[in-house]
Design a protein around this motif. Sequence first.
Motif, PDB file in Angstrom:
ATOM      1  N   LYS A 125      25.932  64.512  37.703  1.00  0.00           N
ATOM      2  CA  LYS A 125      24.785  63.682  38.101  1.00  0.00           C
ATOM      3  C   LYS A 125      24.812  63.466  39.616  1.00  0.00           C
ATOM      4  N   ARG A 135      16.367  59.161  42.944  1.00  0.00           N
ATOM      5  CA  ARG A 135      16.541  59.064  41.482  1.00  0.00           C
ATOM      6  C   ARG A 135      17.806  59.783  41.057  1.00  0.00           C
ATOM      7  N   GLU A 168      19.696  62.202  38.830  1.00  0.00           N
ATOM      8  CA  GLU A 168      19.285  63.356  38.033  1.00  0.00           C
ATOM      9  C   GLU A 168      20.490  64.197  37.650  1.00  0.00           C
TER      10      GLU A 168
END
Length: 319
Positions: free
Chosen positions: A2, A16, A18
């Motif tokens: 991530k 964000r 991801e």
Amino acid sequence: MKAIRVHEFGPPDVMRLEEVPDLDAGAGQIVVRVRAAGVNPVDAYVRAGSYARKPSLPYTPGTDAAGEVESVGENVTLKVGTRVYVSGSLSGAYAEKALCREADAHELPSTLTFPQGAAINVPYATAYRALFQRAHAAAGEFVLVHGASGGVGVAALQIARAAGLRVCGTAGSLKGMELVLHEGAHYALDHGAADHFERVLALTGGRGVDIVLEMLANMNLGKDLKILAPGGRVVVIGSRGPAEIDPRDTMIRDAAILGMLLFNTPERDLKSIHCALFSGLENGVLRPVIGRELPLVQAPKAHEDILKSSAYGKIVLIP
Ligand code: NAP
């Protein structure tokens, strides 16, 4: 793995968390398992798209992190499992793993935690370069760390005090001023008080300060020049806009205004900086102060907070 991704420049919520492909180390490179990533104001300027250097989109923010070496490419001497802090990453530090040049990985002394490791690079390297490679500070000189409650300021206090300078640090809150005294300043002042320049001058017996490390030059530069001793130097570390100065203030004191950008530092100087930092970190003179730890997913909140007033040490992200 991530990672925080930015697909367009803009406000903090363009960041964000991801899922991204895993990383492979090429020749001279390592992959670091990131245990903590440091948040610096420059990360927020870059994300907003207001910084001179813009990465190509999409990208993962962050230059500073600490963790263990997870894998290495060819021609690398660092061993898997070594605890390191990094001063730059090819893939971005706000992530579970970061791809780095071996040259940007530095051994993290066992006495320091990973969050402290993530708080080393930009703040300490900037403070060291400002003091010794730009201002050529000498023991016995008087330094004003103008904005001493944040990442760079705390680093500057610890380094300057250990090097035998007389140190005055400023903060904008009582808590910040307590931190400033605790981290090595002989004197703490409130930079919100209109008369704090006169107070600094009084602390030097009217002679003036030899060095100012300036975190907000657009607010202070003109007045900094008026409280300099003969031969004084102001190092402009941070500025959020233009400033008005009277050039005569530099003439009558043989004073110098020295700009600096850590990213401009030649490789040879960087090597010397990190050797000096290692020694101070190892013997306990340099102790990064962590103000707040946030989970990686809260990177947007970290960026909002880093630009607010009442700084207190460093903000780090924990993957
Ligand atoms: P930070 O942790 O957010 O700290 C900001 C500091 O500025 C705090 O001590 C804050 O004090 C202080 N400040 C606020 N108002 C001030 C005023 N009127 N006068 C003097 N200081 C004031 O940020 P940082 O990481 O220490 O970085 C400081 C600045 O240097 C930022 O602008 C950053 O972008 C820049 N920087 C530049 C370089 C470079 O290479 N040139 C490298 C690193 C950082 P209070 O919150 O207590 O009021």
